[in-house]
Write a protein that holds these residues in place. Structure first.
Motif, mmCIF file in Angstrom:
data_model
loop_
_atom_site.group_PDB
_atom_site.id
_atom_site.type_symbol
_atom_site.label_atom_id
_atom_site.label_comp_id
_atom_site.label_asym_id
_atom_site.label_seq_id
_atom_site.Cartn_x
_atom_site.Cartn_y
_atom_site.Cartn_z
ATOM 1 N N VAL A 1 0.710 -1.275 0.103
ATOM 2 C CA VAL A 1 -0.073 0.006 0.008
ATOM 3 C C VAL A 1 0.986 1.181 0.127
ATOM 4 C CG1 VAL A 1 -1.739 1.493 1.315
ATOM 5 C CG2 VAL A 1 -2.182 -1.150 1.230
ATOM 6 N N ILE A 2 0.539 2.240 -0.830
ATOM 7 C CA ILE A 2 1.236 3.429 -1.141
ATOM 8 C C ILE A 2 0.358 4.428 -1.208
ATOM 9 C CG2 ILE A 2 3.054 5.080 -2.121
ATOM 10 C CD1 ILE A 2 3.951 2.284 -3.695
ATOM 11 N N SER A 3 0.407 5.258 -0.155
ATOM 12 C CA SER A 3 -0.382 6.456 -0.297
ATOM 13 C C SER A 3 0.163 7.727 -0.175
ATOM 14 C CB SER A 3 -1.595 6.316 0.916
ATOM 15 O OG SER A 3 -0.823 6.874 2.287
ATOM 16 N N TRP A 4 -0.292 8.785 -0.741
ATOM 17 C CA TRP A 4 0.154 10.283 -0.468
ATOM 18 C C TRP A 4 -0.926 11.175 -0.726
ATOM 19 C CZ3 TRP A 4 2.286 7.108 -4.533
ATOM 20 C CH2 TRP A 4 1.512 7.368 -5.822
ATOM 21 N N THR A 5 -0.619 12.301 -0.134
ATOM 22 C CA THR A 5 -1.603 13.672 -0.109
ATOM 23 C C THR A 5 -0.733 14.741 -0.506
ATOM 24 O OG1 THR A 5 -1.680 14.205 2.079
ATOM 25 C CG2 THR A 5 -3.335 12.449 1.359
ATOM 26 N N GLY A 6 -1.361 15.862 -0.896
ATOM 27 C CA GLY A 6 -0.598 16.952 -1.283
ATOM 28 C C GLY A 6 -1.435 17.993 -2.351
#
Length: 440
Positions: free
Chosen positions: A332-337
């Protein structure tokens, strides 16, 4: 296919600054470390090497992925947190607009209603709508067609969503029921905003409970996501937005990815059935790169998932709010921005390619360098159509009868953004006010 793929992932994804996190995990027969998911606030951790990922190669990915547009980054393997971004400590608890990731969350809530026998995938939505709402053609649209974005309703991606930015919409359900039907349902994939708003309302009607209350009790609470952690926007009639405006802390966001990774199981509790999630993450006939409001790695969709296996899926939001989930890798890879549209278009490809290269067990094929794809003009009618915006104010051919800027369906409307808590704005929620949502 390029046209379909581009719409399938609005503004696509990016992975940002990754850093190693070491911790304790549990041995497993495959020789790698495995961790347990937790409804608490501190996940189990492991080093990259403990889960079959080369630490040096991941360090190279970290260096490559350094980008100031990413607020939060988390990488898990086997439920173990193995890498984080440099700003996670200050951003992990701050609610952030997940934009179209909200659609995938609506699909998950709909799945719970299906599992409970309250909603059928092939139910005509008219079975659950109040009498007199919408014409026969709209009421014959099925739940499945809403989930697969193949309702046949006219779309205008930007024009449908622009009024939601400050929540001017009188009633998104009525707006959906007024959108002209252009195609037989189930035949043509079109990225509709209003269709997902309509789906959230249909679920609400089917379960006999406010949509957000149902989601909180059946999805969020079991994961340890408290009602005070997030904000989910509503229109001026009180309908929950389904297409966007779930402002969720990244530390809670990643739990949704881990739930999908576990095929709906969270510890010893099955929150969503594996059967439903299998359907939700399987390519559909209208679009092989799309399931039930999830982006999927179907035939011809490999450019969306560089270096990742065929079972990779994605919850994707504007400005690159994303979680990639690969069950076969336990990844699982998550990112926000915030990413400027059109900026660093090769970035998601390059970083995912570099991350895939870090795998020792199994070894993953190199997808090669990024190949530019044709983009869609903002002037395309499927993106911009002023008629869809004017309809929100009761103007033009796509306006629902009796729905205008002051009243809709015989009821007075609340003021715009009336439900926004202190500190919340269109991108997220910040501040120290006790009523500001977030993980405190």
């Amino acid at each position: 296919m390029n046209h379909v793929v581009r719409l399938a992932v609005p503004l696509f994804t990016a992975l940002l600054i990754l850093g190693g996190v070491a911790g304790v995990a549990t041995a497993a027969p495959d020789g790698l470390k495995h961790c347990e998911v937790s409804s608490g606030r501190v996940p189990e951790t492991a080093s990259p090497d403990e889960v079959g990922i080369d630490s040096a190669a991941l360090t190279a990915a970290v260096a490559f992925a350094s980008d100031p547009t990413r607020r939060n980054v988390q990488v898990f393997r086997n439920n173990c947190l193995i890498a984080t971004g440099p700003h996670n400590a200050e951003t992990g608890g701050e609610p952030w607009n997940m934009w179209s990731v909200t659609k995938s969350v609506v699909a998950m809530v709909a799945g719970i209603a299906v599992d409970q026998g309250r909603l059928g995938l092939d139910d005509p939505i008219g079975n659950h709508l109040p009498a007199g709402l919408g014409d026969r053609a709209h009421r014959e649209i099925t739940v499945r067609s809403l989930l697969t974005e193949s309702s046949g309703m006219q779309v205008a991606v930007a024009s449908e969503g622009v009024t939601g930015l400050v929540q001017l919409d009188p009633n998104v359900v009525a707006q959906a029921m007024a959108m002209p039907i252009e195609h037989p349902q189930g035949t043509v994939w079109q990225y509709s905003q209003r269709a997902v708003d309509l789906l959230a309302y249909v679920v609400q009607q089917a379960v006999g409970e406010d949509f957000q209350a149902f989601a909180q009790r059946n999805l969020f609470s079991p994961l340890g996501i408290e009602q005070t952690d997030y904000h989910w926007g509503r229109d001026r009639s009180g309908n929950t937005y389904g297409y966007a405006h779930l402002l969720l802390p990244p530390d809670d966001f990643v739990k949704l990815g881990l739930l999908v990774l576990g095929k709906g199981a969270w510890g010893d509790r099955q929150i969503i059935s594996a059967e439903y999630l299998t359907q939700a993450t399987t390519p559909t006939l209208p679009n092989p790169c799309y399931g039930f409001l999830f982006v999927v790695n179907g035939p011809g969709c490999e450019p969306l998932f560089p270096g990742l296996p065929a079972d990779a899926v994605q919850m994707s939001g504007m400005l690159r709010q994303d979680v990639f989930i690969v069950p076969s890798l336990g990844l699982v890879i998550s990112w926000t921005g915030v990413t400027v549209p059109g900026g660093s278009v090769s970035f998601p490809h390059d970083v995912l390619r570099t991350t895939a290269a870090a795998f020792r067990e199994p070894r993953l094929a190199d997808p090669g360098p990024y190949v530019p794809r044709e983009d869609i003009s903002v002037m395309d009618p499927s993106i911009s159509n002023p008629t869809a915006t004017l309809a929100a104010f009761g103007i033009g051919p796509s306006a629902y009868p009796g729905c205008g800027p002051v009243t809709c369906l015989g009821k007075p409307l609340g003021p715009p953004i009336a439900d926004w808590p202190p500190g919340c704005f269109i991108l997220g929620c910040v501040g120290t006010d006790p009523e500001t949502p977030g993980i405190h």
